[in-house]
Structure formats: C-alpha cells, structure tokens
Design an enzyme around this catalytic site. Structure first.
Site, PDB file in Angstrom:
ATOM      1  CB  CYS A 222      -0.954   0.004   1.186  1.00  0.00           C
ATOM      2  SG  CYS A 222      -0.145  -0.043   2.798  1.00  0.00           S
TER       3      CYS A 222
ATOM      4  CG  HIS B 271      -4.516   0.539   4.365  1.00  0.00           C
ATOM      5  ND1 HIS B 271      -3.896  -0.326   3.485  1.00  0.00           N
ATOM      6  CD2 HIS B 271      -5.518   1.139   3.660  1.00  0.00           C
ATOM      7  CE1 HIS B 271      -4.492  -0.272   2.313  1.00  0.00           C
ATOM      8  NE2 HIS B 271      -5.473   0.619   2.389  1.00  0.00           N
TER       9      HIS B 271
END
Length: 615
Positions: free
Chosen positions: A58, A427
């Site tokens: 990510c 994230h």
C-alpha cells in the site's frame, strides 16, 4: 380474421426482442447489465485504474496513484522520455571522467543516471494509471518495483515501509537523472559546436590579426546562442525547488554568504497539540531561530586585531613590531573584503578564545517548485520508550498561497496520502482530484503563434476583401417591412440579429442588387448622397424608429437571458468537475468530494499541491 390480432402481437413481440438485442449488444453500459449509465456515479467510480496489493504494497500504491494525478509531472516525463528517444543514443552512453568541479565521478552510476531508467519506468506506470477503462481494471506495480531494484542494486522489502521514504528516494533519483541527462546534452552540444567552429574557421584565418576581432565576436555569439538554446529547451524537474538559509550576528550584524540547498519535499513537523493548521507548521519551519554560543567570523577577526594591537604595544623590538604590523594589515584586509576567508599565513588566536555570539537563523524559499510535496512528520521519538505517532488534527486549505507580495505563488491541492494506524503499522490511502488539463501551448521560437495560441497565424495566400465605406453606398429608406425583416441595414452595417442562417452577419449587399426604383428606395439615383432630398422626412421616420427600438430591445433581452442561462450552467458544471475526487485504497476506488478530503485532518500524511498557471 381471428388470427389477425395474434399476428400483430407476434410482430410486436419480435420487434421488441430485436430492439432489446440491439441495446444489449451496442450499449453494454445500460441498465440491462445491472449498471447505470456512463454519466452516473457508479460508473465514474470505475473511471480509474487500481493497483494490486499482494504483500503490504500500500505504501507503493498510494505514492504511484498520487503521482499519476499530477499533470505537470506527467508532462515532464513525456518531454524527457521523448527527448531521450529522439536524441542520439551516444549522448547518454558517453560518460565524463570528471564533473564540473574537477572531481572524479563513478562511471557506472553516472551511466545509469544518464540512461534515465527510473524516468522511463515511472512514465509507463503513470500512463497505465491514467487510462479511463469502461469496466473495473487493476494492474500491478511489480514492473516499476523491478526498475527501482535494478537502478539501486538492492531488493525492496515487503514489510511495513514508510511512503514518505519511498517518495523521497524516487524524487531524488528523478532529479539526479534529469541533471545527468542535461549535463550530457550540454557536453554533446558544446563538442558539436566546437567541431563546427573548427571546420568553419581554419587555423590560418584565426591566426591572422585582421580576423581576431571577428573571430572573438563570433565565438561570443555562438556561446550566447548555446546558453540560450539550452535554457529554452530545459524546463526543469517540477518537484525540485531551492531554499536559502542565512544567519546574522546579533553583535556586529554580519551576514555570511547564504547556503542554498535544493529540495524535492518539504518536511514539516506537526506540533504536539490536539489540533493545528498547515500555516502553523509552515511558520514553525520558516520562523527565525536564535542560536547561542556561535563563533562569528567577523567578530573573530576583530578579536584577533585587538590581540595583535596589545602585542604591538607590549613588544619593544622593531623587528617584532614589523611582523605584528604585517599581520594587522593582512587581517584588516580580510576583514574589509571577506571575513569568511581569514589569511592563511597569519596565526590567529585560538578559536576557544574568540567571543561567543548569538545569531539569528532564517530559511526562505528562493525557487518555488511547480509541484509542492509536503510531508507532515507525525513521528514522536522518545529515547526512553518506543516511537509513537502524533494524532493531532491538521487543517489544510484547498488553495495555498506562498511567498511575499512580490513573489506570490498560488498552489492548488491535487492529491493527498492518508495513514491510519500506529507508528509501526497501518494502511495508506490515496486521494486524487478528477482534474482535466487544457491543451499545452508549444509556441515556435521564430513564429509569434503556435497551434494552441490565441492569435492565429496569418494566411498570406488569402486575398483580403475590399472594405466598403458607408459613404460609397446609398442608405435605403427604412420601412416597416424592412425593420421586421432581419436583412435590414442600418448605417451601412448588417444587422446582427438575423434569423436567416444563410445570411452572414458581416455581409453587405452590393450596390448592383439594390433596387433602383424611387418607390422602394426613396432616393433617386441621379441625386447625390449629401443632398437634402436624398433622405426621407423626419415625421415619416418616427414610427419606424419606435418599432426599431422595440425590436432591438426584445432581441437584446432574449440574448441576455440566453447568455445568463448558459453561464450559469457552465459554472455549475465546472464546480461539479472540480469537486469530484477519487479515494483509492489499492484496487478499491470510491468517489468523494473536496469537503470529504479536507475533513481528513487526523489521518493526513502527505499533500501534493500544484502551482496554478497565470490566467
């Protein structure tokens, strides 16, 4: 007859099935596939390409998605790659042995930089991300990762990494490749120009006394042309800017030469508060900082002069006095010219004996980048415990003005990276503005107009039509029929409110087509224009004038209504386009608005601003 209704129903059912089949095959985005039309919000959610996340990627995906939404960066990549493809390959394969300062260079590293492999790899992945697929599409960033690994000769770990560190490495690499390619092009241009000069001017002519002035003038002219050509062709890396750090002594107010450094990203510390603003972070980074116990160069030389003066009064030998006077003269000369460079052959007093001063240090941006990348550092380092994350809310604007009154630059927010989680895990998500860029002008150096310029290139092959003055044509007498007729001519000019599409607004009727009868025109052809009998009476024109005014007022009113309605719709459309954003989490794409982006104050981590063009 009872079979006739059945036959009609059969034909109707067959026609309906045929229409449904046509709609299904030729319009797959319709409601029959379970999706909305192409203009609906559900289809716009799939209007951007996603990236796969096989193993904690990510941090790579969010950086690539943010860079793909920057128009100036994409324009730079296109120009740089095309410049390398169109140039001679030998320009980037030849490596210089020394740099501009005369230092030895690493040949393999310089060859890798001149090849521009990271620039080409980033362009290919950004081109893929800027596609507008009809259906949902997801690609992998593995090719770009392999390009980075080959460029740096090391593997990229798949564990939790920092997106800011990756962008710092990629941006610095792109800047180094740009500078290496620019230096290679400059060396090739200079060597080619030198070869042309040697062929054009033989040695016997250059050695003659009569041609010395001419050769010097031509050499200066060629050097000026080289510098101008290189400066015009090179636009520069859009993420690169420069800052200048200067200090000032609070005692003698001496200002040493400012230290200029380049940057590709501004790292701003987030203060330890519950909430703050981006302006507060800028003020904390660029505020004046006071430093104590600093050794000022000018104060040190002045201290040396005072020490040498005491020694001069203490010694009695003339030889020693002469030596001390010579030292004083040299120190005084350095003090007047450049206190930062003390005389080398003079032994100054020990630095520990020099007085300590307080200085003021300030930093300012001297060259603003086209794309401003801001990193909000949220790391809190504690030597006694583990590092933590600063969860303060940071309010940031959509438009960011920077600089003073004379060098003001306005930036617009085009991208953002957010992070959710702790300091060691979490994230990343990317936000991209759905931004459309206007065609970029590529003006020619010798022509005042380009393909997208406002002024058109004059066509010399077209003959200009002769101008018809109002005095050379006989004005007809206006009547009620001619006023209601859109072809009426007032004061020798065509009416702009013509409803006949075949009649041009700039066309004038020729004198040969004008009726010559006195009953229609009211003006005999044998009488001159300036005669009193050539014009109708005033009382005959009064009702016509009133009808003309009412007719023109109605036309102007309808035009104003149309213009106002058109402008309102255009403004509404532009506002809707600029308000739409994409929220991208790896392969998941959603749509959001500007208010949703500005509300991410707690999770904002990186901001991407682009300089607004003038006009």
């Amino acid at each position: 007859m009872p079979d006739r209704p059945l036959t009609v129903l059969t034909y109707a059912a067959s026609a309906s099935l045929a229409a449904i089949a046509l709609v299904y095959f030729f319009s797959p985005n319709h409601l029959i596939d379970g999706e909305a039309s192409a203009n609906s919000a559900s289809t716009r959610k799939k209007g951007v390409v996603g990236l796969l996340n096989p193993a904690n990627d990510c941090f790579i995906n969010c950086i690539l998605q943010s860079l793909a939404g920057l128009g100036d960066l994409r324009l730079y990549l296109i120009r740089e790659v095309h410049r390398r493809e169109l140039s001679d390959p030998s320009i980037y394969t030849s490596v210089a042995l020394k740099d501009q300062n005369g230092n030895q260079v690493h040949s393999s590293k310089l060859a890798s930089l001149q090849s521009g492999e990271v620039t080409q790899g980033l362009k290919s992945i950004i081109d893929s991300l800027n596609e507008r697929p009809i259906h949902k599409k997801t690609i992998s960033a593995s090719n770009f990762v392999r390009v980075l690994e080959n460029a740096f000769g090391s593997r990229i770990s798949k564990t939790q990494q920092d997106a800011q560190e990756l962008l710092q490495i990629v941006a610095e690499r792109l800047a180094e490749e740009y500078h290496a390619g620019r230096d290679a092009r400059r060396r090739a241009f200079q060597s080619e120009s030198n070869n042309i000069d040697n062929k054009a001017y033989p040695e016997d002519l250059s050695q003659s006394k009569e041609g010395e002035d001419e050769d010097t003038f031509l050499e200066d002219l060629l050097a000026t042309e080289r510098d101008s050509d290189i400066s015009d062709d090179e636009i520069g890396f859009p993420l690169e800017g420069t800052t200048e750090a200067g200090i000032e002594c609070s005692h003698c107010h001496f200002k040493p030469k400012a230290n200029t450094t380049s940057f590709v990203m501004l790292n701003l510390m987030v203060p330890h508060k519950s909430s703050t603003t981006l302006n507060d972070c800028f003020d904390a980074h660029f505020k004046t900082e006071h430093i104590d116990d600093y050794t000022c160069d000018q104060c040190r030389l002045q201290h040396a002069l005072d020490a040498f003066g005491k020694d001069l009064c203490r010694v009695k030998s003339e030889a020693e006095k002469a030596i001390i006077r010579a030292k004083i003269l040299k120190v005084q000369k350095a003090l007047n010219e450049n206190p930062e460079q003390p005389p080398e052959d003079v032994d100054l007093p020990n630095v520990s004996l020099a007085p300590k001063r307080r200085i003021a240090r300030h930093v300012q941006i001297t060259s603003f980048p086209k794309i401003l990348v801001i990193h909000l550092s949220r790391s809190v380092f504690d030597p006694g415990s583990i590092s933590t994350k600063n969860m303060a809310k940071v309010a940031f604007p959509e438009r960011l003005p920077l600089g003073g009154l004379l060098n003001r630059r306005n930036y617009k927010l085009l991208g953002m990276v957010t992070h959710r989680g702790t300091h060691n895990s979490g994230h990343y998500e990317a936000f991209r503005r759905q931004h459309l860029y206007a065609p970029v002008s590529t003006p020619h150096k010798k022509r005042p107009s380009g393909p997208y310029s406002a002024t058109s290139t004059p066509n010399l092959g077209v003959t200009r039509s002769p101008d018809l003055s109002s005095q050379s044509l006989c004005p007809p007498e206006p009547t009620i029929d001619s006023v209601r007729n859109p072809k009426v001519i007032v004061k020798g000019e065509a009416s702009t409110s013509s409803s006949d599409p075949s009649v041009s607004s700039n066309s004038l009727p020729s004198p040969s087509t004008r009726p010559s009868s006195s009953s229609n025109s009211g003006v005999p052809t044998s009488q001159p224009l300036n005669s009193p009998s050539s014009f109708p009476k005033k009382e005959n024109l009064l009702p016509v004038r009133n009808q003309t005014l009412s007719f023109t007022q109605e036309v102007s009113a309808t035009k104003k209504q149309k213009r106002s309605s058109i402008d309102i719709t255009r403004l509404k459309r532009r506002k809707k386009v600029s308000e739409r954003w994409w929220r991208i989490s790896d392969d998941k794409v959603k749509e959001c608005t500007t208010s949703d982006v500005l509300a991410m104050q707690k999770d904002v981590y990186m901001l991407f601003y682009e300089m607004e063009r003038d006009g």
